[in-house]
Each structure stands twice: as structure tokens, then as C-alpha cells.
Design a protein around this motif. Sequence first.
Motif, short mmCIF file in Angstrom:
data_model
loop_
_atom_site.label_atom_id
_atom_site.label_comp_id
_atom_site.label_asym_id
_atom_site.label_seq_id
_atom_site.Cartn_x
_atom_site.Cartn_y
_atom_site.Cartn_z
N PHE A 124 43.22 35.90 30.54
CA PHE A 124 43.49 36.45 31.86
C PHE A 124 44.95 36.24 32.27
CE2 PHE A 124 38.77 35.57 32.92
CZ PHE A 124 38.40 36.78 32.36
N SER A 125 45.54 35.13 31.84
CA SER A 125 46.95 34.88 32.13
C SER A 125 47.83 35.95 31.50
CB SER A 125 47.37 33.50 31.60
OG SER A 125 46.73 32.47 32.31
N LEU A 127 46.92 38.99 30.69
CA LEU A 127 46.69 40.25 31.40
C LEU A 127 47.36 40.25 32.77
CD1 LEU A 127 42.92 40.83 30.52
CD2 LEU A 127 44.87 42.14 29.68
N ALA A 128 47.34 39.11 33.45
CA ALA A 128 47.98 39.03 34.76
C ALA A 128 49.47 39.30 34.66
CB ALA A 128 47.73 37.66 35.39
N PHE A 154 43.61 39.80 38.22
CA PHE A 154 43.48 38.80 37.16
C PHE A 154 43.93 37.42 37.65
CE2 PHE A 154 44.23 42.68 34.40
CZ PHE A 154 42.91 42.82 34.04
N TRP A 157 41.18 35.72 39.42
CA TRP A 157 40.23 35.11 38.49
C TRP A 157 40.77 33.77 37.98
CZ3 TRP A 157 39.01 39.92 34.93
CH2 TRP A 157 38.40 40.92 35.71
N ILE A 241 33.44 36.16 38.60
CA ILE A 241 34.27 37.04 37.77
C ILE A 241 33.40 38.14 37.16
CG2 ILE A 241 35.76 37.14 35.74
CD1 ILE A 241 36.60 34.24 36.42
N VAL A 254 38.56 48.44 33.97
CA VAL A 254 38.52 47.46 32.90
C VAL A 254 37.13 47.54 32.29
CG1 VAL A 254 38.60 45.01 32.31
CG2 VAL A 254 40.17 45.93 34.03
N ALA A 331 36.38 38.00 28.18
CA ALA A 331 37.84 38.06 28.32
C ALA A 331 38.49 38.66 27.08
CB ALA A 331 38.39 36.67 28.58
#
Length: 371
Positions: A124-125, A127-128, A154, A157, A241, A254, A331
Motif C-alpha cells: 500500500f505504501s 501504491l500511495a 491508500f 489504509w 480495508i 481497484v 494487497a
Amino acid sequence: MADAFDWGLLEPAGEAASAVSDDRILRAMVEVERAHLAAWSGLLGVETTSSLDSGLLDRDALLRESRRAGVPIVGLVQALREQGGTLVHQGMTSQDVMDSALMLVSRDALAASRAALVAAGRRFSTLAREHRGTPFAVRTLTQEAETTTLGTVFGGWLDVLSSTLELLDTASFPLQLGGAVGDGDAFARLSGDPDAVVGLRRRLADALGLADPGRAWHTDRSAVLAVARAALSVCAAGGRIGRDLGLLARDEVVTPLHGGGSSAMPHKSNPVDAVLLVANGLRASGPAAVLQATALSYDARPAGEWHAEWQPWRESLRLAVESAGLLAHAAEDLVVQVRRTATDPASSPRGGAAVDSAVARFERAAGEGVR
């Protein structure tokens, strides 16, 4: 032995539940008895070369004795004394073994859950950061509100995961050792040392890698509630989430790379991880309610309240391990369908600070580790 009661038919993510299976709990019980035998023998100055082996135990006999005694420890002790002699379990009570064993299982299950949450957070990091400048219309109270960025979604999350990791890292897993009525008197009488339980508790805690609480907590169930709270926070994070994942898949923002099929509509590709995450989050309130109720204990050891804890305690851990694994898989399986802006995402001020803050907080939380 009869057909297994539960081998996962109604638990699609049940493979992860082996971390809290009956066999795992049985091994933990034997581990407690083995550590006690070694520590107690050392305290008494008695040599023992006995090795207690859970693989030699007759499961059918254990079940019969468990039904007869109402607890699995009585039959277990009888069988282990055939392997290790009369010092096995000496001075302890059933609750000492069961509580300590479940704390061992809790420690390992929550450590596995934490590792899976960190893996999900790493994805997620990424993607963020990638989508910190990708415009995205968010909703409040189900209605379209304002345009922010997909990166901030993201990042949100990540904040959920960071809070969960921070809570997991406060969890403590104490040894239970008090003897029949919690005062440790049996150890003093059998050894001639009035402080025997203090030294024995310290030795046992060190051997098992559990915390030494300096006391028995037979009827103080705050330690169980704290562990359950940590486990249930994992389920809540996954469910939170998971709801977003399901809604984003509905809007084709997504989607999972590998969706699940339908028995009636072959064209469908369902967001299975998201569905199961929400289901586990909803289920978690059941064991939580039981554990809260059973914390109203009484006497030196109660009739029924402690016994009612076993399955919901285990169930809260099971749901946590499953949810964390589902989230890690979800993820890695994500495909972002919206296109990023043509401009450099880092040049977009909208949501950028929130993304940076969320990523930084997650990195701090991920680096701590369960004690």
C-alpha cells in the motif's frame, strides 16, 4: 476418531488457522509441561532426562478424558506422567497449563498476523506514492463529495494498519502459574522454599519466552482481554480495508488480478479477499462479546466462565491470522485501473502531505516488532 468437526469447508481462508489448531494448542500444552518439568526438577535439585513428546499421545484417549474431566489437562497429565514421571505437572493446576499454552499460541499467532500486515502495508505504501497525484472522487455518507487523490485512499489504509501495529506492539503474553487456588502454596510445601513459586515462575517465563507477571491471574482476565483486543483489531483493520476494496472493485477502480468465480454467472470475477475480510471483521464481535462476559469471574477459579473462554479466545486468534493473510494476498493481487496523471505525481500538492505522513508513520510502526 470420528470425522473432523471442522476441516475448513465453511472457512475459505481456513488454511491459516493451523496456527491455532487443536494440534498446535496440544503442542503448546506439552511445551508448558516440559518447561515446568525442567524448571521444577532444577529447583528441587532432581535430575531428569525425560522428554515429553506430544507425538506419542493418544488423541482418542485425550478426548475421552477431556469429556470425563471437563478439561483436557487431566488426561494429558496422566499420559505425560507415563513419559516423564511423577514430577510432571507437580504443584500446577489445569488453568496454569491452559492459560500459558494459549498465551504461547497467541504470541505466535499475533506475530504471524503482524508480519502479514506489514507485507500488506509495504504494498500500500508503494501504491500511495505512485498515486499521490492521481485524481479520485471520494464519497462521504455514500454520496460523491470532493476530488482528492487515490494516493490518499491508500494512505488512509496505511493509517489503519499503523494503528493496528501500534496496538499489537503493546500486547503482553504473561505466564500463568499459581497452583490450585492461585497462591503458589503447593510449590512452597513440596520444595520447602516459601518463595519457590517466584523462582519457578521466573524460570518458566524465561524458558517459554513469556512475560513474568509476578503473580497468578486466574480470575483477573485483563491479560486475555488485551490479547483479544489486539487480535480483534487485526480483524477490524482487515474488514475496514476490505469494505473499501469491495466498493472500489464495484466501481472498477481497484480490482483483484485473480477474482473468484460464480456458480451461476461465469462472467463474474468477484473480489473474494475483500468479501472474506469483511466477513471476518463482522464475525469478530462474537468472541469479543463472550470474552468480555467471561471476564466477570469469581472465587479462586470459577465454574464455567474460564471454560467458556477457550473457543472464543482461539476464534479471535483464528480470525486475526486469517484476516492478516487475506489482506496481504489482496494487497499483492491489486490492479489499479485508473490512469495516473501525465504530470509528475510528486508535483501535485493535493493529498501529498497526507500520503507522506501516512507512509512515514507506517514505516515507524512496521519497524517496531511484537515484543
